[in-house]
Design a protein around this motif. Sequence first.
Motif, PDB file in Angstrom:
ATOM      1  N   GLU A 121       1.018  -0.958   0.055  1.00 26.10           N
ATOM      2  CA  GLU A 121      -0.148   0.085   0.031  1.00 26.10           C
ATOM      3  C   GLU A 121       0.893   1.240   0.018  1.00 26.10           C
ATOM      4  N   VAL A 122       0.844   2.039  -0.785  1.00 24.70           N
ATOM      5  CA  VAL A 122       1.360   3.305  -0.977  1.00 24.70           C
ATOM      6  C   VAL A 122       0.547   4.767  -0.921  1.00 24.70           C
ATOM      7  N   GLY A 123       0.781   5.346   0.076  1.00 24.14           N
ATOM      8  CA  GLY A 123       0.088   6.576   0.169  1.00 24.14           C
ATOM      9  C   GLY A 123       0.992   7.777  -0.299  1.00 24.14           C
ATOM     10  N   LEU A 124       0.601   8.588  -1.403  1.00 27.06           N
ATOM     11  CA  LEU A 124       1.210   9.774  -1.933  1.00 27.06           C
ATOM     12  C   LEU A 124       0.535  11.163  -1.529  1.00 27.06           C
ATOM     13  N   ILE A 125       0.984  11.970  -0.711  1.00 25.75           N
ATOM     14  CA  ILE A 125       0.202  13.207  -0.561  1.00 25.75           C
ATOM     15  C   ILE A 125       1.029  14.134  -1.464  1.00 25.75           C
ATOM     16  N   GLU A 126       0.312  14.764  -2.293  1.00 24.39           N
ATOM     17  CA  GLU A 126       0.730  15.865  -3.074  1.00 24.39           C
ATOM     18  C   GLU A 126      -0.036  17.190  -3.283  1.00 24.39           C
ATOM     19  N   ARG A 127       0.494  18.285  -2.743  1.00 24.96           N
ATOM     20  CA  ARG A 127      -0.141  19.288  -2.410  1.00 24.96           C
ATOM     21  C   ARG A 127      -1.180  19.321  -1.301  1.00 24.96           C
ATOM     22  N   GLY A 128      -0.803  18.444  -0.431  1.00 32.07           N
ATOM     23  CA  GLY A 128      -1.545  18.270   0.773  1.00 32.07           C
ATOM     24  C   GLY A 128      -2.816  17.324   0.456  1.00 32.07           C
ATOM     25  N   GLN A 129      -2.772  16.914  -0.687  1.00 29.28           N
ATOM     26  CA  GLN A 129      -3.856  15.903  -1.172  1.00 29.28           C
ATOM     27  C   GLN A 129      -3.524  14.311  -1.108  1.00 29.28           C
ATOM     28  N   LEU A 130      -4.124  13.318  -0.331  1.00 30.03           N
ATOM     29  CA  LEU A 130      -3.650  11.907  -0.180  1.00 30.03           C
ATOM     30  C   LEU A 130      -4.245  11.172  -1.393  1.00 30.03           C
ATOM     31  N   THR A 131      -3.533  10.378  -2.077  1.00 29.30           N
ATOM     32  CA  THR A 131      -3.887   9.198  -2.852  1.00 29.30           C
ATOM     33  C   THR A 131      -3.283   7.965  -2.517  1.00 29.30           C
ATOM     34  N   VAL A 132      -4.344   6.745  -2.255  1.00 27.27           N
ATOM     35  CA  VAL A 132      -3.652   5.593  -1.750  1.00 27.27           C
ATOM     36  C   VAL A 132      -3.882   4.646  -3.048  1.00 27.27           C
ATOM     37  N   TYR A 133      -2.608   3.833  -2.940  1.00 24.17           N
ATOM     38  CA  TYR A 133      -2.340   2.854  -4.208  1.00 24.17           C
ATOM     39  C   TYR A 133      -2.182   1.447  -3.702  1.00 24.17           C
ATOM     40  N   ARG A 134      -3.188   0.560  -3.907  1.00 21.27           N
ATOM     41  CA  ARG A 134      -2.999  -0.631  -3.055  1.00 21.27           C
ATOM     42  C   ARG A 134      -2.960  -1.826  -4.079  1.00 21.27           C
ATOM     43  N   THR A 135      -2.088  -2.929  -3.946  1.00 23.68           N
ATOM     44  CA  THR A 135      -2.268  -4.101  -4.834  1.00 23.68           C
ATOM     45  C   THR A 135      -3.463  -5.054  -4.141  1.00 23.68           C
ATOM     46  N   GLN A 136      -3.836  -6.029  -5.264  1.00 24.58           N
ATOM     47  CA  GLN A 136      -4.983  -6.646  -4.969  1.00 24.58           C
ATOM     48  C   GLN A 136      -4.820  -7.342  -3.553  1.00 24.58           C
ATOM     49  N   GLY A 137      -5.759  -7.825  -2.817  1.00 24.01           N
ATOM     50  CA  GLY A 137      -5.888  -8.440  -1.580  1.00 24.01           C
ATOM     51  C   GLY A 137      -6.429  -7.626  -0.535  1.00 24.01           C
ATOM     52  N   SER A 138      -6.433  -8.407   0.577  1.00 25.27           N
ATOM     53  CA  SER A 138      -6.896  -7.793   1.928  1.00 25.27           C
ATOM     54  C   SER A 138      -6.210  -6.358   2.240  1.00 25.27           C
ATOM     55  N   THR A 139      -7.185  -5.423   2.657  1.00 26.22           N
ATOM     56  CA  THR A 139      -6.535  -4.222   2.970  1.00 26.22           C
ATOM     57  C   THR A 139      -5.454  -4.336   4.160  1.00 26.22           C
ATOM     58  N   LEU A 140      -4.458  -3.826   4.122  1.00 23.31           N
ATOM     59  CA  LEU A 140      -3.558  -3.666   5.226  1.00 23.31           C
ATOM     60  C   LEU A 140      -3.645  -2.896   6.490  1.00 23.31           C
ATOM     61  N   VAL A 141      -3.408  -3.084   7.567  1.00 22.01           N
ATOM     62  CA  VAL A 141      -3.856  -2.465   8.632  1.00 22.01           C
ATOM     63  C   VAL A 141      -2.475  -1.394   8.929  1.00 22.01           C
ATOM     64  N   GLN A 142      -2.941  -0.101   9.006  1.00 19.94           N
ATOM     65  CA  GLN A 142      -2.208   0.963   8.867  1.00 19.94           C
ATOM     66  C   GLN A 142      -1.442   0.974  10.411  1.00 19.94           C
ATOM     67  N   PRO A 143       0.029   1.252  10.612  1.00 19.87           N
ATOM     68  CA  PRO A 143       0.709   1.295  11.639  1.00 19.87           C
ATOM     69  C   PRO A 143       0.432   2.601  12.363  1.00 19.87           C
ATOM     70  N   LYS A 144       0.417   2.712  13.672  1.00 13.06           N
ATOM     71  CA  LYS A 144       0.053   3.888  14.538  1.00 13.06           C
ATOM     72  C   LYS A 144       0.931   5.191  13.844  1.00 13.06           C
ATOM     73  N   ASP A 145       2.243   4.871  13.548  1.00 15.05           N
ATOM     74  CA  ASP A 145       2.878   6.056  12.857  1.00 15.05           C
ATOM     75  C   ASP A 145       2.236   6.763  11.665  1.00 15.05           C
ATOM     76  N   VAL A 146       1.614   5.896  10.935  1.00 12.80           N
ATOM     77  CA  VAL A 146       1.055   6.255   9.501  1.00 12.80           C
ATOM     78  C   VAL A 146      -0.362   6.977   9.946  1.00 12.80           C
TER      79      VAL A 146
END
Length: 203
Positions: free
Chosen positions: A168-193
């Motif tokens: 899972e990759v989160g790209l923040i551009e100009r303050g806007q988040l776009t998330v890219y995920r491979t197929q499969g179950s959603t990954l649990v986000q760590p507390k830091d993220v």
Amino acid sequence: MPGFTRYLLAAACVISLSACDQVVDSAKQQAASMVAEQARNAANDLKQQASAVLADAGLDASKVAEQLSTQREALKQSAARLAGSDWQVLDQYVGQYPQDLGLYTELSPITPELKSLLGDKIKVLRANMAVQGPLSRDGVLYATGNKAHQGGAEAAYVLIDTRQRQLEVGLIERGQLTVYRTQGSTLVQPKDVQTMLGNLQHK
């Protein structure tokens, strides 16, 4: 006799053409030599200017060059260790920095999937990971970072499930988040993220 005259004229022409070719070849060699000399002089000037700048900053140019060489060699060795398709090799590098590992270079096991997932946006990921935290583990491997001098407005995170080979990759551009995920179950986000994204929402 006229035939002999024509022979002399033809011979004279051949000699003249040969002489012209020699002049042209000589001119080409001189020009190439001048260009090479100018290039050497320009390179020496740049080296001297760089040395002067480093000296003004209190740095030894030879030591800086040696350090850069050492860093390049270390990066090559790290990238070589990551080479291959086994994602689980990444598990042993928790605590090390992605840039030191070459995590987003061509030799990294996750790079083919990153390219497939992000396309040209992989350049944004690399730029937004210029200032980065170490590779960490909280359920999954992860890394966060931001573009130099851009704070949270240009940032990114990467989640890696080495066993299931999911990203899972989160790209923040100009303050806007776009998330890219491979197929499969959603990954649990760590507390830091989660904290990173929470701060983004409050801006």
